[in-house]
Design a protein around this motif. Sequence first.
Motif, PDB file in Angstrom:
ATOM      1  N   TYR A 923      -7.923 -49.047 -30.277  1.00 27.58           N
ATOM      2  CA  TYR A 923      -7.364 -50.133 -29.472  1.00 27.58           C
ATOM      3  C   TYR A 923      -8.476 -50.773 -28.682  1.00 27.58           C
ATOM      4  O   TYR A 923      -9.552 -50.186 -28.476  1.00 27.58           O
ATOM      5  CB  TYR A 923      -6.269 -49.611 -28.533  1.00 27.58           C
ATOM      6  N   GLY A 924      -8.194 -51.973 -28.242  1.00 26.26           N
ATOM      7  CA  GLY A 924      -9.107 -52.647 -27.352  1.00 26.26           C
ATOM      8  C   GLY A 924      -8.362 -53.066 -26.099  1.00 26.26           C
ATOM      9  O   GLY A 924      -7.215 -53.513 -26.178  1.00 26.26           O
ATOM     10  N   VAL A 933      -4.583 -45.553 -20.307  1.00 23.40           N
ATOM     11  CA  VAL A 933      -4.341 -44.977 -21.627  1.00 23.40           C
ATOM     12  C   VAL A 933      -5.120 -43.673 -21.765  1.00 23.40           C
ATOM     13  O   VAL A 933      -4.592 -42.670 -22.262  1.00 23.40           O
ATOM     14  CB  VAL A 933      -4.725 -45.974 -22.736  1.00 23.40           C
ATOM     15  N   ALA A 934      -6.342 -43.712 -21.340  1.00 27.78           N
ATOM     16  CA  ALA A 934      -7.168 -42.519 -21.489  1.00 27.78           C
ATOM     17  C   ALA A 934      -6.565 -41.340 -20.744  1.00 27.78           C
ATOM     18  O   ALA A 934      -6.540 -40.210 -21.249  1.00 27.78           O
ATOM     19  CB  ALA A 934      -8.589 -42.815 -20.982  1.00 27.78           C
ATOM     20  N   ALA A 935      -6.041 -41.618 -19.574  1.00 24.64           N
ATOM     21  CA  ALA A 935      -5.467 -40.529 -18.787  1.00 24.64           C
ATOM     22  C   ALA A 935      -4.269 -39.912 -19.478  1.00 24.64           C
ATOM     23  O   ALA A 935      -3.966 -38.734 -19.294  1.00 24.64           O
ATOM     24  CB  ALA A 935      -5.075 -41.057 -17.402  1.00 24.64           C
ATOM     25  N   ALA A 936      -3.586 -40.707 -20.281  1.00 24.44           N
ATOM     26  CA  ALA A 936      -2.364 -40.217 -20.917  1.00 24.44           C
ATOM     27  C   ALA A 936      -2.565 -39.887 -22.378  1.00 24.44           C
ATOM     28  O   ALA A 936      -1.606 -39.652 -23.107  1.00 24.44           O
ATOM     29  CB  ALA A 936      -1.257 -41.268 -20.765  1.00 24.44           C
ATOM     30  N   ASP A 947      -4.357 -38.154 -34.528  1.00 20.21           N
ATOM     31  CA  ASP A 947      -5.379 -37.122 -34.373  1.00 20.21           C
ATOM     32  C   ASP A 947      -6.489 -37.604 -33.456  1.00 20.21           C
ATOM     33  O   ASP A 947      -7.267 -36.804 -32.960  1.00 20.21           O
ATOM     34  CB  ASP A 947      -5.924 -36.654 -35.731  1.00 20.21           C
ATOM     35  N   ALA A 948      -6.538 -38.916 -33.251  1.00 18.62           N
ATOM     36  CA  ALA A 948      -7.507 -39.439 -32.288  1.00 18.62           C
ATOM     37  C   ALA A 948      -7.046 -40.802 -31.812  1.00 18.62           C
ATOM     38  O   ALA A 948      -6.374 -41.527 -32.553  1.00 18.62           O
ATOM     39  CB  ALA A 948      -8.894 -39.556 -32.934  1.00 18.62           C
ATOM     40  N   ILE A 949      -7.389 -41.101 -30.557  1.00 17.13           N
ATOM     41  CA  ILE A 949      -7.115 -42.435 -30.018  1.00 17.13           C
ATOM     42  C   ILE A 949      -8.424 -42.929 -29.447  1.00 17.13           C
ATOM     43  O   ILE A 949      -8.944 -42.371 -28.477  1.00 17.13           O
ATOM     44  CB  ILE A 949      -6.035 -42.377 -28.926  1.00 17.13           C
ATOM     45  N   ARG A 950      -8.987 -43.961 -30.108  1.00 19.26           N
ATOM     46  CA  ARG A 950     -10.318 -44.418 -29.718  1.00 19.26           C
ATOM     47  C   ARG A 950     -10.266 -45.827 -29.166  1.00 19.26           C
ATOM     48  O   ARG A 950      -9.528 -46.671 -29.657  1.00 19.26           O
ATOM     49  CB  ARG A 950     -11.247 -44.406 -30.941  1.00 19.26           C
ATOM     50  N   TRP A 974      -5.251 -55.025 -27.775  1.00 21.39           N
ATOM     51  CA  TRP A 974      -4.810 -54.928 -29.170  1.00 21.39           C
ATOM     52  C   TRP A 974      -4.822 -53.478 -29.572  1.00 21.39           C
ATOM     53  O   TRP A 974      -5.511 -52.653 -28.970  1.00 21.39           O
ATOM     54  CB  TRP A 974      -5.653 -55.790 -30.112  1.00 21.39           C
ATOM     55  N   VAL A 975      -4.046 -53.162 -30.586  1.00 25.34           N
ATOM     56  CA  VAL A 975      -4.006 -51.785 -31.066  1.00 25.34           C
ATOM     57  C   VAL A 975      -3.748 -51.820 -32.562  1.00 25.34           C
ATOM     58  O   VAL A 975      -3.051 -52.702 -33.067  1.00 25.34           O
ATOM     59  CB  VAL A 975      -2.932 -50.956 -30.316  1.00 25.34           C
ATOM     60  N   MET A 976      -4.343 -50.877 -33.293  1.00 29.85           N
ATOM     61  CA  MET A 976      -4.100 -50.807 -34.731  1.00 29.85           C
ATOM     62  C   MET A 976      -4.291 -49.374 -35.217  1.00 29.85           C
ATOM     63  O   MET A 976      -4.800 -48.516 -34.501  1.00 29.85           O
ATOM     64  CB  MET A 976      -5.037 -51.740 -35.494  1.00 29.85           C
ATOM     65  N   LEU A 977      -3.816 -49.136 -36.431  1.00 29.07           N
ATOM     66  CA  LEU A 977      -3.988 -47.835 -37.055  1.00 29.07           C
ATOM     67  C   LEU A 977      -5.177 -47.920 -37.992  1.00 29.07           C
ATOM     68  O   LEU A 977      -5.220 -48.788 -38.861  1.00 29.07           O
ATOM     69  CB  LEU A 977      -2.735 -47.438 -37.834  1.00 29.07           C
TER      70      LEU A 977
END
Length: 1004
Positions: A923-924, A933-936, A947-950, A974-977
């Motif tokens: 995501y951006g 987001v990082a905290a959660a 398996d990862a959220i970058r 934005w967010v994508m897989l």
Amino acid sequence: MRQRWWRAVEPGADKEPMSVFASVTPMFDIPALEAEVLAFWQEGAIFEEGLRQRASAPPFVFHEGPPTANGLPGVHHVLARAFKDCILRYQQMRGRRVDRRAGWDAHGLPVELEVERQLGFSRKADIETYGVERFNQLCRESVSRYIAEWETLTRRIGYWIDLGDPYRTDTADYIESVWWSLQQIFERGWLTQGYRVTPYCPRCQTSLSTHELNQGYQENVADPAVTVRFRLRERPGVSVLAWTTTPWTLPGNVALAVGPAIPYARVRQGDEELIVARDRLGMLTGPYEVVAEVDAAELVGLRYEPLFPEAAPPGDAFRVVAADFVTTDEGTGIVHTAGAYGEDDLVLCQREGFPVRHTVGLDGRFLPEVAAFAGLFVKDADPRIIEDLEARGLLYRAEEIRHTYPFCWRCDTPLLYYALTSWFIRTTQLRDRLVAGNAEVAWVPPHLRDGRRGNWLESLQDWNLSRTRYWGTPLPIWVCAACRQLRCVGSRAELGLDPDQDLHKPFIDTVTLTCACGGTMRRVPEVIDGWYDSGAMPFAQWHYPFENQAAFAAAHPADFICEGIDQTRGWFYTLLAESVMLFDEPAYRNVISPSHVVDRTGRKMSKSWGNVVDPVAILDRSGADALRWWFYTTVSVGQEYRISPERVHEVVSRFLLILWNLHVFLITYSRTCGFDPTPGAADGERERRTVMDRWVLARTAEAVQIVRRRLDAYDANGACRQLATLVDDVSTWYVRRSRSRFRDDRDPVGARVACATLYRALTQLVQMLAPFIPFMTETIWRNLAAGQPQVARSVHLTDFPEPDQDDLDPELLAGMAQLRRLVEAARPQRQAAKVAIRQPLTAATVASDPLPAELEAILAEELNVRAIVHAPLPPDGRPTATLDLTLTDELREEGWVRTIARRIQDLRRLARLEPRQPVTVVYGAGDRLAAAVAAATPQVARQVYADAIRRQALAPRPAEGRVSEGILDDQPYWVMLEGLPGARNDPGPAPGAPDPDPPPGERP
RNA sequence: CGGCCCGUAGCUCAGCUGGUCAGAGCGGGGUUCUUAUAAAGCCCUGGUCGCGGGUUCGAGUCCCGCCGGGCCGACCA
């Protein structure tokens, strides 16, 4: 190879290592499913098995009304059959033996007319010429041909009835039973011959009964209405005016009737004087002068010139007489009387000793005595008669009137009121007993009993039983040629006939008997009203009393019958009348009588309007379950059914698909969590039920109680309304609230408890629905029962659910109802403030009766608030929930995270990923959003199976792949897989993504 | 002319023994939630529950009258 997706696959072939369930998929081809179920019933002999299973159980007696198989069945035939079937299936599930034998009404005018059409006949004489034996044989065959069409539809709609051994009204055994009954009635003095005026069809050349008459009235029929001068013999220049809408009866005139209490007037008009009722002076044309007021008594006895002297009968006639039935509503207040063509007329003539003589033959054509019109059909003669009267100065006035007039219900010929010798059953003498019998019957809708039906019995007429036709039960009365002695025969034995002898015309007319006086007795020529045959089915189907006396005794009266409202004076009546006459009790205890099916605008369906709804088209598109459910739920029994294919099809999306998907959902997650429905396998899980589990089970148990109560009262509407609500509750409340538990892989026991709960609720739900939508419930049942040999192989072989006392919990139901009201009350507040439901809030102030803690927790979740603040119940007693809409930064950030998570889930759905297929999320976002987001991240990752959220740079956003972007409180993101290309926004399968078929849940 | 049924949101209809009954679905408009759903939730479409009386503390819900629609009878000589 295409999988037969709607059917559970044998365990082992396709199942999860841990699961007893085979996979199923969302539904899309209902007619195919129904065809599969029909094949299953056929191959598995399920219907027969159901009967066998209850062979020694107490009976629930049902009578099938025999349709006259002389045409194709229509959608209205599905209606009554739908209601029959659900009651019968229910009673069988309740443990009753429900014998249900099909029957066919094979006799009667409708069948004859169908054959006449095929042969191109236009007159009754054609039949004689053709030969009655051949003709009757064709009638028999015609019935058999149409029966096949009816059987097809019967099977297709899932109407379970034994088509293999039907009763037919044209068999020798059946006829013999009918004869027996007529002999009983004859010996009690109720079957008599009479010369009466009856409605008569000159084309069919038979009289009709009053209960056939009602079906043939047509509105706005144009007829001539003529006012005629009857010249007084002793008073030259003075005429009595009389009015009629049937000029063709004027040659038969023998008298004029005046009302004894009606004042009349003699008026001068031009050079003549006319006598009319004072109240009817307005019908005179042109100026007139009242010469004298005249009492009816002064008119009585006056003689007048016959209109058609050449047709005048010998004897006393052509006098003015007094009669009570004369009114001044219409005409001149003076009634033209022709004894052979009116009921009142005939009675009057017989009283006054006037001759009653026909001027018109049985074919509706004038007899030779009426020289001027001999051979003319009466309706064609009308204008000629008017011309003739005009030419001779006897016509005062001719107009056209529009009124309601009876036509033959089968061939549309205008009926004549015509005096004939007929055989009657003197039902008027039995009126009180019929009314009393009717009072013992329970009707749905209830108002029919004392309303339409009761009212009709009050105005009962004698039953005109005889028909001068060919294809029917021969009237078993023999007359001695020598002494006119009558004998009513009650068995074949009395005639010395073999059991296998056909009893129809023309054979039966060759059988003679010897009278006590030594004379030869011959049968009267008539056959009987086909309605009598069908009314005889309770005993005649058993060949009672010659055989099966015990079987009949055990099956009379019937518990239940069901036919359309039009049978009030048809089958409902003949069943009642015959049973009361023969057995002194009604033939049935409970009746459901649905109203008419009309088109979407409320008009009657008719071929000429082009608005006939074809049942086959609906069945092919939406299926029998949909059509049936539509009949059960669209309106109350007794209201009109405004049908259209679109309205029926709504049932599929509104109801059937939701039900289907409930079981798809259950199976999908049962496979992932390893739920095993085998009894004992889920031991110990009961204690782990949540409040939602307890609620859905309590709700189901409550519904079981209600549905049983409603169906015991023959109220299918009420039962189905309850079931529709239950499906909605399970789907939109229980499953929606419980979804996360079903897929929680960290708590497989909890998931299995949820599955066990839903399994329990759903199996009972499906059983309750089985009488109504027998196809889909069967498939669902079999899918759910897969791998459990101890479970019935068909839902229709199960016992109807009992309300489980342990599941019942009225307090919980009341609490949940209040909770749901509170939630509904709060949601508009978010909308008004434009605060999304996913945005957590601090608190809600709730004013209501106190809720248990576990319900309050649900309330907090549904409201998405962290705390519930209690407040006293307001004075009006209406519970309220007021949200605190103040947003803190922390709340905002939590809302952001939830939005991001939801976006990811949406991307998963669009990419058609498997529920647990891992992904990598990129995501951006700006720093603030990214920090939240990082905290959660751990929670989000678990929730969305990442398996990862970058995080990547906000710009540029990736050009490849499906990207979800938006703005949260002014912060773009934005967010994508990752690794799932296919950037288009359509929900089609992304390249590289799993093929959508087979469906989710099918592979490990 | 008589009997019965119906007349509730644009459409199709629920509203049991009178007191959260002013509702559901569809259509249209808006919005939300969701990997069971060719779905669903919610809001709006602001309905004098045909009209007028009456009973009642309180009436779509009971009574009377009227209007309109339907069905069924009777009449239609």
